[in-house]
Motif scaffolding. Sequence first.
Motif, PDB file in Angstrom:
ATOM      1  N   PRO A  13       0.741  -1.239   0.090  1.00  0.00           N
ATOM      2  CA  PRO A  13      -0.047  -0.096   0.045  1.00  0.00           C
ATOM      3  C   PRO A  13       0.834   1.270  -0.066  1.00  0.00           C
ATOM      4  O   PRO A  13       0.401   2.254  -0.690  1.00  0.00           O
ATOM      5  CB  PRO A  13      -0.718  -0.043   1.223  1.00  0.00           C
ATOM      6  CG  PRO A  13      -1.028  -1.335   1.464  1.00  0.00           C
ATOM      7  CD  PRO A  13       0.397  -2.269   0.961  1.00  0.00           C
ATOM      8  N   MET A  14       1.809   1.244   0.815  1.00  0.00           N
ATOM      9  CA  MET A  14       2.791   2.448   0.776  1.00  0.00           C
ATOM     10  C   MET A  14       3.564   2.866  -0.780  1.00  0.00           C
ATOM     11  O   MET A  14       3.355   4.072  -1.110  1.00  0.00           O
ATOM     12  CB  MET A  14       4.111   2.326   1.643  1.00  0.00           C
ATOM     13  CG  MET A  14       3.730   2.497   3.128  1.00  0.00           C
ATOM     14  SD  MET A  14       5.206   2.151   4.169  1.00  0.00           S
ATOM     15  CE  MET A  14       4.430   2.391   5.809  1.00  0.00           C
ATOM     16  N   ASN A  15       3.980   1.653  -1.412  1.00  0.00           N
ATOM     17  CA  ASN A  15       4.547   1.716  -2.655  1.00  0.00           C
ATOM     18  C   ASN A  15       3.027   2.344  -3.568  1.00  0.00           C
ATOM     19  O   ASN A  15       3.627   3.215  -4.504  1.00  0.00           O
ATOM     20  CB  ASN A  15       4.901   0.513  -3.418  1.00  0.00           C
ATOM     21  CG  ASN A  15       6.138   0.253  -2.533  1.00  0.00           C
ATOM     22  OD1 ASN A  15       6.731   1.091  -2.013  1.00  0.00           O
ATOM     23  ND2 ASN A  15       6.351  -1.112  -2.855  1.00  0.00           N
ATOM     24  N   THR A  54       9.964   3.957  -0.276  1.00  0.00           N
ATOM     25  CA  THR A  54       9.183   3.339  -1.389  1.00  0.00           C
ATOM     26  C   THR A  54       9.424   4.172  -2.748  1.00  0.00           C
ATOM     27  O   THR A  54      10.669   5.174  -2.470  1.00  0.00           O
ATOM     28  CB  THR A  54       7.909   4.282  -1.159  1.00  0.00           C
ATOM     29  OG1 THR A  54       7.871   5.694  -0.899  1.00  0.00           O
ATOM     30  CG2 THR A  54       6.989   3.654   0.184  1.00  0.00           C
ATOM     31  N   PRO A  55       9.208   3.819  -3.869  1.00  0.00           N
ATOM     32  CA  PRO A  55       9.654   4.518  -5.200  1.00  0.00           C
ATOM     33  C   PRO A  55       9.519   5.987  -5.241  1.00  0.00           C
ATOM     34  O   PRO A  55       8.391   6.491  -5.142  1.00  0.00           O
ATOM     35  CB  PRO A  55       8.658   3.812  -6.172  1.00  0.00           C
ATOM     36  CG  PRO A  55       7.752   3.170  -5.380  1.00  0.00           C
ATOM     37  CD  PRO A  55       7.887   2.945  -4.037  1.00  0.00           C
ATOM     38  N   GLY A  79      10.373   0.404 -11.809  1.00  0.00           N
ATOM     39  CA  GLY A  79       9.135  -0.072 -12.477  1.00  0.00           C
ATOM     40  C   GLY A  79       8.037   0.621 -12.239  1.00  0.00           C
ATOM     41  O   GLY A  79       7.183   1.292 -12.765  1.00  0.00           O
ATOM     42  N   TYR A  80       8.106   1.146 -10.718  1.00  0.00           N
ATOM     43  CA  TYR A  80       6.794   2.054 -10.448  1.00  0.00           C
ATOM     44  C   TYR A  80       6.899   3.443 -11.087  1.00  0.00           C
ATOM     45  O   TYR A  80       5.911   4.073 -11.419  1.00  0.00           O
ATOM     46  CB  TYR A  80       6.973   2.235  -8.816  1.00  0.00           C
ATOM     47  CG  TYR A  80       6.405   0.788  -8.002  1.00  0.00           C
ATOM     48  CD1 TYR A  80       4.901   0.819  -7.624  1.00  0.00           C
ATOM     49  CD2 TYR A  80       7.330  -0.013  -7.518  1.00  0.00           C
ATOM     50  CE1 TYR A  80       4.732  -0.055  -7.020  1.00  0.00           C
ATOM     51  CE2 TYR A  80       6.518  -1.019  -6.738  1.00  0.00           C
ATOM     52  CZ  TYR A  80       5.168  -1.340  -6.514  1.00  0.00           C
ATOM     53  OH  TYR A  80       5.103  -2.217  -5.779  1.00  0.00           O
ATOM     54  N   LEU A  81       8.137   3.678 -11.179  1.00  0.00           N
ATOM     55  CA  LEU A  81       8.424   5.408 -11.570  1.00  0.00           C
ATOM     56  C   LEU A  81       8.068   5.331 -13.070  1.00  0.00           C
ATOM     57  O   LEU A  81       7.626   6.286 -13.710  1.00  0.00           O
ATOM     58  CB  LEU A  81       9.686   5.593 -11.356  1.00  0.00           C
ATOM     59  CG  LEU A  81      10.317   5.901  -9.944  1.00  0.00           C
ATOM     60  CD1 LEU A  81      11.920   5.993  -9.819  1.00  0.00           C
ATOM     61  CD2 LEU A  81       9.673   6.336  -9.044  1.00  0.00           C
ATOM     62  N   LEU A  82       8.307   4.180 -14.017  1.00  0.00           N
ATOM     63  CA  LEU A  82       8.198   4.235 -15.285  1.00  0.00           C
ATOM     64  C   LEU A  82       6.733   3.744 -15.730  1.00  0.00           C
ATOM     65  O   LEU A  82       6.312   4.056 -16.896  1.00  0.00           O
ATOM     66  CB  LEU A  82       9.304   3.425 -15.902  1.00  0.00           C
ATOM     67  CG  LEU A  82      10.589   3.992 -15.493  1.00  0.00           C
ATOM     68  CD1 LEU A  82      11.614   3.099 -16.167  1.00  0.00           C
ATOM     69  CD2 LEU A  82      10.876   5.206 -16.022  1.00  0.00           C
ATOM     70  N   LEU A  83       6.251   2.594 -15.006  1.00  0.00           N
ATOM     71  CA  LEU A  83       5.051   1.939 -15.196  1.00  0.00           C
ATOM     72  C   LEU A  83       3.842   2.097 -14.532  1.00  0.00           C
ATOM     73  O   LEU A  83       2.788   1.542 -14.985  1.00  0.00           O
ATOM     74  CB  LEU A  83       5.477   0.520 -15.369  1.00  0.00           C
ATOM     75  CG  LEU A  83       6.870   0.187 -16.486  1.00  0.00           C
ATOM     76  CD1 LEU A  83       7.310  -1.163 -16.275  1.00  0.00           C
ATOM     77  CD2 LEU A  83       6.527   0.526 -17.944  1.00  0.00           C
ATOM     78  N   GLY A  84       4.000   2.732 -13.527  1.00  0.00           N
ATOM     79  CA  GLY A  84       2.579   2.771 -12.703  1.00  0.00           C
ATOM     80  C   GLY A  84       2.696   1.695 -11.355  1.00  0.00           C
ATOM     81  O   GLY A  84       3.545   0.861 -11.369  1.00  0.00           O
ATOM     82  N   SER A  85       1.684   1.608 -10.643  1.00  0.00           N
ATOM     83  CA  SER A  85       1.498   0.740  -9.690  1.00  0.00           C
ATOM     84  C   SER A  85       1.322  -0.626  -9.926  1.00  0.00           C
ATOM     85  O   SER A  85       2.087  -1.440  -9.347  1.00  0.00           O
ATOM     86  CB  SER A  85       0.215   1.116  -8.764  1.00  0.00           C
ATOM     87  OG  SER A  85       0.624   2.383  -8.226  1.00  0.00           O
ATOM     88  N   ALA A  86       0.609  -1.119 -11.006  1.00  0.00           N
ATOM     89  CA  ALA A  86       0.303  -2.409 -11.038  1.00  0.00           C
ATOM     90  C   ALA A  86       1.490  -3.154 -11.789  1.00  0.00           C
ATOM     91  O   ALA A  86       1.920  -4.202 -11.332  1.00  0.00           O
ATOM     92  CB  ALA A  86      -0.908  -2.596 -11.966  1.00  0.00           C
TER      93      ALA A  86
END
Length: 717
Positions: A144-146, A174-175, A189-196
């Motif tokens: 959830p934090m991410n 977290t990212p 991956g979070y920074l470039l592609l989003g959460s999922a």
Amino acid sequence: MKLKNMLDRYGIYLFLSAFVSVYFVMFRELRHQFLTGQVVGLLNGEFELRTLAKLMFFFLIALIVFLLLDKFKHIFIYIDRYRYFIGAAIIIICTIFELSGSSMGVYNVYFGHGFDTPKDLYNKGVIFGVPRIIRGDEFAVFTPMNISQQYNDYGDVSKILRGASTDVTTFYATPSFSVATIFRPFMWGYLLLGSAKGLAFYWVSRLVCLFLVSYEFGKVLTDKRKVLSAGFATVITFSQTIQWWYSTNGLMEMFIFGQLAIVLIYYLIHTDVLWKKVIISLGMAECAMGYLLAYYPAQQIPLAYVFAAMAIYVLISNRRLIKAKDVLCLILSVVVFGGTLLLVVYHSWDTFKVVLNTVYPGQRVDTGGEVSFIQLFQYIVSIFTPVDTNNLVSADSNVCDSAVFYSMFPIGIVCSIVAMIKNRKADLLYILLIIIEVFLIIYCVIGIPEIVARISLLSHSLSIRVLEILGFIDIILLFRFLSHKAQKTEKSKPKIFVFALVSFIIVIGAALVIRTLYISESGGSIVLWILAGLTIIWIAYLVLYGSVNHREKLAITLIVIMAISGLSVNPIQKGIDVVTEDELVTDIRNTVESDSDALWMVVGDSYVMNNVPITAGAKTINSTNTYPNIDLWEKIDPDGGYNYVYNRYSHIIMNVTDNDTSFELLDRNPPDVIIVNVNKRDLKKLGVSYILSNRQLSEYNFRLISERNNYYLYEVT
């Protein structure tokens, strides 16, 4: 072909097929238990005809697969040759299809929906296995934090967490777009592609990288014996230690960066191309920072002893190859590491000061002595905890703390000592690791004086966490021994007393483990105890009393057993819709969109729901406090009388009451859950505007916004 020769060649496949069939049947029974609450079949000690038919079916399927792999085993040459391309393909495919091992599917139960059929699991994205309720640190805290960072534009300071400015680059990082994230590549991956897709990339890239890095580390350890290296990589990557602690405490990062640093030191010495040496030195700085930024000294410190021993061994054993430019490259690595460390510390200095002054974990001092000698043999049943999480865990523990490496203790340490005596030659790596292991065993089982604990930095560790590192040392010793044994051309059989001694110790250890841990009266796990005993006896035979060629059988055995048991721990979860698209979270998100600056609070009996609002961008004061919000709590505790309670990393259970506001620290280990009973009048002091509650609060005249499956959203008036 004579029967004896057939058994010698194919006996291993018969054993592994039996192992796989029992494991698969019990895993299916576990899934049934998760859906219905009923314990049936082998897990319940039932040997019905239907159960036997399932065992036979899976046995035949497994045997056919093993025989085909044996016939076409040359395919593994190509797998080894193209391993990096295969690893990259796995990462890309899993990221595209948003496949992770998160247990967030558990939220479907907490949200009041539950699971009744396999179709229910599939509809919520659980396409394999079962989500693990025990993994709260993953699905209820870290994930959830991410996810919350997408509402913070991935900044390095978040006002969503704790409902106040929170540094997200340090503890439980977290990212974020920050210097620290350069050394957290799995967050990219979070920074470039989003959460999922970011969650999927985070999950699978770490698994692939750990295996590949462990394989390279294994080649350094075993003098480039590929079969042994593959066995070593599997034992590490799919161990219960790694899989049950997969996404918390930074344990995987420690093993990835720690092992990679040793591999890079080795190749720095063995390459003559200057530009390659420079790149390697920069990679070493990346590893050092990545290891340090895990920020979990309980495991970092004892594990650092192991990697330091490996580094010393690599440098000394290759000292004749070291050149001046190697030294310069090492200096470059240290300079880059030191410079980036200063940047990170400068950015987060205030956070470090707060954490160091907390009651927990900042002022924690541990001198060990909290682990019994019996627990050194816990690995014997640990591989079966994914299918039986109750009968294989002692009453005062949980399945995660019972998860250890399949260390095969004391085979590694005994064989190492015997090998040196027999060869009349000291081995530097054996000696260094044995000294470290003996010291850590003393710390775990007996305890050490506080002054020694502080000097060794083990005062920042915990006995149960060091126990996991001991298993890693045993594995290194064992594979080192096997690589030396593999150098011999004749059949190598140790003296019978060695085999007898080790077997005796293992049997006694297993008996003590059974007596201590087997707390169920149902007898449901008796099959597992038998299989556990047969497995360790088979492995002991392959190590101690087999020919040189048996090392391949040992590697195959470990690869199959560890892969099957390790992959059974975590589910395969597709996407994050089970949380983000739930009606309750949608209601929170809609409220946040209309009042984005408001503070939220979660009222409930458990901390599991505390981080739900942050997945919708709600600024939540009792989301997990990775470090204390002293300024907030002093508003309702002006005298600081409860400072001891809230001055810590904490999960915060909050209640609304007509009585005076009070704080309470729950008696649990670790001491990280507190209860805050807030008088309604003090809610305004805290600045709370909205409440998510698992019970009605109508007596306080709050305005009800919505109700979803006995969860209520209120506006404080």
